[in-house]
Design a protein around this motif. Structure first.
Motif, PDB file in Angstrom:
ATOM      1  N   ALA A 141      15.241  -5.532  -7.258  1.00  0.00           N
ATOM      2  CA  ALA A 141      13.798  -5.368  -7.094  1.00  0.00           C
ATOM      3  C   ALA A 141      13.765  -5.546  -5.418  1.00  0.00           C
ATOM      4  CB  ALA A 141      13.157  -6.679  -7.550  1.00  0.00           C
ATOM      5  N   PRO A 142      12.490  -4.851  -4.864  1.00  0.00           N
ATOM      6  CA  PRO A 142      12.218  -4.910  -3.652  1.00  0.00           C
ATOM      7  C   PRO A 142      12.473  -6.497  -2.937  1.00  0.00           C
ATOM      8  CG  PRO A 142      10.632  -3.606  -4.614  1.00  0.00           C
ATOM      9  CD  PRO A 142      11.340  -4.344  -5.816  1.00  0.00           C
ATOM     10  N   LYS A 143      12.954  -6.559  -1.742  1.00  0.00           N
ATOM     11  CA  LYS A 143      12.785  -7.918  -0.989  1.00  0.00           C
ATOM     12  C   LYS A 143      11.397  -8.087  -1.008  1.00  0.00           C
ATOM     13  CE  LYS A 143      13.987 -10.445   3.280  1.00  0.00           C
ATOM     14  NZ  LYS A 143      14.381 -10.271   4.628  1.00  0.00           N
ATOM     15  N   GLN A 144      10.349  -7.228  -0.190  1.00  0.00           N
ATOM     16  CA  GLN A 144       9.161  -7.644  -0.259  1.00  0.00           C
ATOM     17  C   GLN A 144       8.258  -6.521  -1.041  1.00  0.00           C
ATOM     18  OE1 GLN A 144       8.896  -7.988   4.077  1.00  0.00           O
ATOM     19  NE2 GLN A 144       7.570  -9.764   3.575  1.00  0.00           N
ATOM     20  N   GLU A 145       7.140  -6.968  -1.622  1.00  0.00           N
ATOM     21  CA  GLU A 145       6.367  -6.014  -2.329  1.00  0.00           C
ATOM     22  C   GLU A 145       5.121  -6.289  -2.254  1.00  0.00           C
ATOM     23  OE1 GLU A 145       6.182  -3.874  -6.814  1.00  0.00           O
ATOM     24  OE2 GLU A 145       7.692  -5.406  -6.320  1.00  0.00           O
ATOM     25  N   LEU A 146       4.114  -5.579  -1.662  1.00  0.00           N
ATOM     26  CA  LEU A 146       2.631  -6.186  -1.495  1.00  0.00           C
ATOM     27  C   LEU A 146       1.762  -5.094  -1.872  1.00  0.00           C
ATOM     28  CD1 LEU A 146       1.036  -7.844   0.049  1.00  0.00           C
ATOM     29  CD2 LEU A 146       1.221  -6.760   2.224  1.00  0.00           C
ATOM     30  N   ASP A 147       0.642  -5.548  -2.862  1.00  0.00           N
ATOM     31  CA  ASP A 147      -0.380  -4.886  -2.927  1.00  0.00           C
ATOM     32  C   ASP A 147      -1.421  -5.148  -2.059  1.00  0.00           C
ATOM     33  OD1 ASP A 147       0.659  -3.517  -5.422  1.00  0.00           O
ATOM     34  OD2 ASP A 147      -0.054  -5.280  -6.613  1.00  0.00           O
ATOM     35  N   PHE A 148      -1.914  -4.234  -1.322  1.00  0.00           N
ATOM     36  CA  PHE A 148      -2.490  -4.289   0.129  1.00  0.00           C
ATOM     37  C   PHE A 148      -4.159  -4.267  -0.254  1.00  0.00           C
ATOM     38  CE2 PHE A 148      -3.260  -2.780   4.734  1.00  0.00           C
ATOM     39  CZ  PHE A 148      -3.573  -4.388   4.839  1.00  0.00           C
ATOM     40  N   LEU A 149      -4.907  -5.265  -0.293  1.00  0.00           N
ATOM     41  CA  LEU A 149      -6.394  -5.266  -0.727  1.00  0.00           C
ATOM     42  C   LEU A 149      -7.402  -5.237   0.499  1.00  0.00           C
ATOM     43  CD1 LEU A 149      -6.348  -7.895  -3.525  1.00  0.00           C
ATOM     44  CD2 LEU A 149      -6.012  -5.416  -3.781  1.00  0.00           C
ATOM     45  N   SER A 150      -8.464  -4.560   0.342  1.00  0.00           N
ATOM     46  CA  SER A 150      -9.343  -4.452   1.405  1.00  0.00           C
ATOM     47  C   SER A 150      -9.903  -5.956   1.886  1.00  0.00           C
ATOM     48  CB  SER A 150     -10.521  -3.704   1.301  1.00  0.00           C
ATOM     49  OG  SER A 150     -11.067  -3.840   0.074  1.00  0.00           O
ATOM     50  N   GLU A 151     -10.276  -5.932   3.222  1.00  0.00           N
ATOM     51  CA  GLU A 151     -10.706  -7.302   3.465  1.00  0.00           C
ATOM     52  C   GLU A 151     -12.215  -7.201   4.114  1.00  0.00           C
ATOM     53  OE1 GLU A 151      -8.344  -9.002   6.655  1.00  0.00           O
ATOM     54  OE2 GLU A 151      -6.609  -8.975   5.502  1.00  0.00           O
ATOM     55  N   ASN A 152     -12.671  -5.940   4.213  1.00  0.00           N
ATOM     56  CA  ASN A 152     -14.055  -5.520   4.584  1.00  0.00           C
ATOM     57  C   ASN A 152     -14.787  -4.474   3.765  1.00  0.00           C
ATOM     58  OD1 ASN A 152     -14.421  -7.189   7.023  1.00  0.00           O
ATOM     59  ND2 ASN A 152     -13.120  -5.736   8.179  1.00  0.00           N
ATOM     60  N   ALA A 153     -15.965  -4.517   3.675  1.00  0.00           N
ATOM     61  CA  ALA A 153     -16.703  -3.383   3.062  1.00  0.00           C
ATOM     62  C   ALA A 153     -16.963  -2.282   3.837  1.00  0.00           C
ATOM     63  CB  ALA A 153     -18.000  -4.021   2.253  1.00  0.00           C
ATOM     64  N   GLY A 154     -16.850  -1.013   3.165  1.00  0.00           N
ATOM     65  CA  GLY A 154     -17.220   0.035   4.218  1.00  0.00           C
ATOM     66  C   GLY A 154     -16.609   1.325   3.463  1.00  0.00           C
ATOM     67  N   ARG A 155     -17.033   2.504   4.065  1.00  0.00           N
ATOM     68  CA  ARG A 155     -16.428   3.677   3.902  1.00  0.00           C
ATOM     69  C   ARG A 155     -15.132   4.122   4.577  1.00  0.00           C
ATOM     70  NH1 ARG A 155     -18.987   6.739   0.059  1.00  0.00           N
ATOM     71  NH2 ARG A 155     -20.909   5.604   0.528  1.00  0.00           N
ATOM     72  N   VAL A 156     -14.144   4.510   3.952  1.00  0.00           N
ATOM     73  CA  VAL A 156     -12.933   5.095   4.391  1.00  0.00           C
ATOM     74  C   VAL A 156     -13.234   6.348   5.234  1.00  0.00           C
ATOM     75  CG1 VAL A 156     -10.409   5.661   4.094  1.00  0.00           C
ATOM     76  CG2 VAL A 156     -11.637   3.880   2.763  1.00  0.00           C
TER      77      VAL A 156
ATOM     78  N   GLN B 138      -7.968  -2.097  -4.048  1.00  0.00           N
ATOM     79  CA  GLN B 138      -6.615  -1.983  -3.812  1.00  0.00           C
ATOM     80  C   GLN B 138      -6.680  -0.673  -2.845  1.00  0.00           C
ATOM     81  OE1 GLN B 138      -3.990  -1.994  -7.140  1.00  0.00           O
ATOM     82  NE2 GLN B 138      -2.473  -2.381  -5.788  1.00  0.00           N
ATOM     83  N   LEU B 139      -5.769  -0.909  -1.614  1.00  0.00           N
ATOM     84  CA  LEU B 139      -5.776   0.278  -0.827  1.00  0.00           C
ATOM     85  C   LEU B 139      -4.251   1.033  -0.936  1.00  0.00           C
ATOM     86  CD1 LEU B 139      -7.088  -1.309   2.392  1.00  0.00           C
ATOM     87  CD2 LEU B 139      -8.372  -0.091   0.666  1.00  0.00           C
ATOM     88  N   PHE B 140      -3.425   0.265  -0.540  1.00  0.00           N
ATOM     89  CA  PHE B 140      -1.894   0.496  -0.602  1.00  0.00           C
ATOM     90  C   PHE B 140      -0.900  -0.254  -1.422  1.00  0.00           C
ATOM     91  CE2 PHE B 140      -3.936   2.087   3.195  1.00  0.00           C
ATOM     92  CZ  PHE B 140      -3.835   3.670   3.363  1.00  0.00           C
ATOM     93  N   GLU B 141       0.327   0.033  -2.063  1.00  0.00           N
ATOM     94  CA  GLU B 141       1.212  -0.540  -2.348  1.00  0.00           C
ATOM     95  C   GLU B 141       2.516  -0.475  -1.344  1.00  0.00           C
ATOM     96  OE1 GLU B 141       4.122   0.410  -5.803  1.00  0.00           O
ATOM     97  OE2 GLU B 141       2.925  -1.326  -6.603  1.00  0.00           O
ATOM     98  N   LEU B 142       2.884  -1.420  -0.896  1.00  0.00           N
ATOM     99  CA  LEU B 142       3.814  -1.289   0.262  1.00  0.00           C
ATOM    100  C   LEU B 142       5.323  -1.927  -0.195  1.00  0.00           C
ATOM    101  CD1 LEU B 142       1.997  -2.236   3.348  1.00  0.00           C
ATOM    102  CD2 LEU B 142       2.187   0.226   2.272  1.00  0.00           C
ATOM    103  N   VAL B 143       6.499  -1.449  -0.121  1.00  0.00           N
ATOM    104  CA  VAL B 143       7.531  -1.919  -0.488  1.00  0.00           C
ATOM    105  C   VAL B 143       8.479  -2.055   0.467  1.00  0.00           C
ATOM    106  CG1 VAL B 143       7.298  -1.575  -3.001  1.00  0.00           C
ATOM    107  CG2 VAL B 143       8.536   0.127  -1.643  1.00  0.00           C
ATOM    108  N   ASP B 144       9.449  -2.937   0.498  1.00  0.00           N
ATOM    109  CA  ASP B 144      10.291  -3.125   1.756  1.00  0.00           C
ATOM    110  C   ASP B 144      11.887  -3.009   0.796  1.00  0.00           C
ATOM    111  OD1 ASP B 144      12.138  -3.357   3.765  1.00  0.00           O
ATOM    112  OD2 ASP B 144      11.677  -5.441   4.271  1.00  0.00           O
ATOM    113  N   VAL B 145      12.583  -1.958   1.094  1.00  0.00           N
ATOM    114  CA  VAL B 145      13.946  -1.874   0.356  1.00  0.00           C
ATOM    115  C   VAL B 145      14.913  -1.776   1.375  1.00  0.00           C
ATOM    116  CG1 VAL B 145      13.006  -0.528  -1.783  1.00  0.00           C
ATOM    117  CG2 VAL B 145      13.513   0.724   0.278  1.00  0.00           C
ATOM    118  N   SER B 146      14.840  -2.115   2.481  1.00  0.00           N
ATOM    119  CA  SER B 146      16.113  -2.259   3.466  1.00  0.00           C
ATOM    120  C   SER B 146      16.773  -3.519   3.064  1.00  0.00           C
ATOM    121  CB  SER B 146      15.329  -2.651   4.910  1.00  0.00           C
ATOM    122  OG  SER B 146      14.788  -3.792   4.886  1.00  0.00           O
ATOM    123  N   ARG B 147      16.505  -4.291   2.293  1.00  0.00           N
ATOM    124  CA  ARG B 147      16.938  -5.456   1.502  1.00  0.00           C
ATOM    125  C   ARG B 147      16.401  -5.396  -0.005  1.00  0.00           C
ATOM    126  NH1 ARG B 147      20.149  -9.348   4.249  1.00  0.00           N
ATOM    127  NH2 ARG B 147      20.473  -8.806   6.514  1.00  0.00           N
TER     128      ARG B 147
END
Length: 354
Positions: A66-81, A192-201
């Motif tokens: 499993a990834p050492k870090q796994e993050l579902d990144f959510l928006s903090e502000n309302a607006g248009r991308v 939900q904006l991005f799913e980020l994973v760290d697989v260095s460890r």
């Protein structure tokens, strides 16, 4: 009338036959019982000579990475991308801008907050000057100072929202999934904006049983093998040992694994943790089933003089799979009864099954 008499006679004949069969079977059983009673009456058991054997604590356990870090990144502000700077599979660094949200409304809020702060500062200056000549009270001056502090805090919040319009990566890792497109509207703290994973460890999650977990400690080094890359050797370190068994009576263990520079291992792959221990001195061990009831009873039967079962108190040590180490209570050369003891009491005559 004759037919009724014939029926009665047939019933009597049948009942007589059944009685004869039952009596015959009883005679056979009595004969067999008598034959057994003429013998020794010994209980058949399986035995083993007590001796010291090499103790091997090494074992392996399979799990998934499993990834050492796994993050579902959510928006903090309302607006248009308005812009997206990365795609799936890109490596990102902490603080790197991933996308940008239209900040027009947010900038307006900041400008309004800045104007309110400037006005509060001027009011505080006037109240301070008037207080020196007795034109205002201390309470009015305090209220002016409080208004300035509140206006400054509102400006700080607005400035933070402007900064958050640039969506930045909070970790070093890889963009595993991208959930937004240019022009999409996101809501504050919800999209939900991005799913980020760290697989260095990576973390290899395995389960061990009660006898195995007793030999483990946090920080211990573990050899890791992967069936996908059999030629590569990986090293892990135990970072977590569950203090409580799960529903299967196993203990979850997590091992942090150093991935190679090419990030060969992927999250979700299978891995094998090879737990190796220093060579152990030979010890007296017996089958786990030798104990009366369970290992916790610390009681077994030994065979004396080749014909008598004697109950013996022992001190059990480590549980080694299907065998148990005996610390005290048994000596080399004695004969332990390893099965059939359910039919025994102290002093029962026994015969060993060859």
């Amino acid at each position: 009338m004759k037919r009724g008499i014939i029926t009665v006679i047939l019933i009597i004949v049948v009942l007589g036959g059944i009685a004869w069969v039952l009596n015959s079977n009883k005679k056979k059983n009595d004969a067999q019982t008598a034959l057994v009673s003429e013998g020794s009456g010994a209980v058949s058991v399986r035995v083993a000579e007590v001796k010291k054997e090499p103790v091997d604590l090494d074992f392996s356990s399979n799990g998934t990475f499993a990834p050492k870090q796994e993050l579902d990144f959510l928006s903090e502000n309302a607006g248009r991308v308005t812009q997206i700077f990365v795609k799936e599979g890109d490596k990102v660094s902490r603080g790197q801008v991933l996308a940008r949200i239209d900040a027009e409304i947010i900038n307006t809020d900041k400008e309004t907050a800045q104007a309110a702060l400037d006005n509060a500062i001027r009011d505080e200056a006037r109240y301070t000057s008037s207080f020196a000549t007795g034109g205002v009270t201390q309470q009015q001056l305090d209220q002016a100072k409080l208004a300035t502090r509140n206006a400054r805090l509102r400006l700080q919040g607005a400035a933070r929202r402007v900064s958050d319009a640039n969506i930045k990566s909070p970790i070093n890792g890889i963009v595993n999934k991208k959930y937004i497109e240019v022009g999409a509207f996101v809501t504050a703290m919800g999209t939900q904006l991005f799913e980020l994973v760290d697989v260095s460890r990576l973390k290899l999650k395995v389960n061990v049983n009660e006898s195995q977990v007793a030999s483990l400690k946090t920080g211990g080094s573990v050899k890791i093998k992967s069936n996908v890359f059999p030629a590569d050797d990986f090293t892990g370190k135990i970072t977590f040992i569950a203090p409580k068994a799960d529903a299967t009576l196993n203990f979850p263990v997590e091992i942090e694994v150093e991935n190679n520079h090419a990030n060969t291992l992927k999250a979700g792959m299978y891995g094998t943790a090879v737990f190796q221990f220093p060579a152990q001195a030979p010890a007296i061990v017996i089958p786990r089933g030798s104990f009366v009831g369970s290992v916790s009873s610390n009681e077994i039967f030994v065979m004396e003089n080749g014909k008598t079962a004697r109950i013996r108190k022992v001190v059990a040590g480590r549980i080694l799979g299907d065998r148990v180490e005996i610390i005290d209570g048994l000596k080399e050369g004695e004969t332990a009864i390893i099965s059939g003891q359910i039919n025994l009491v102290d002093g029962s005559p026994v015969t060993a099954i060859k």
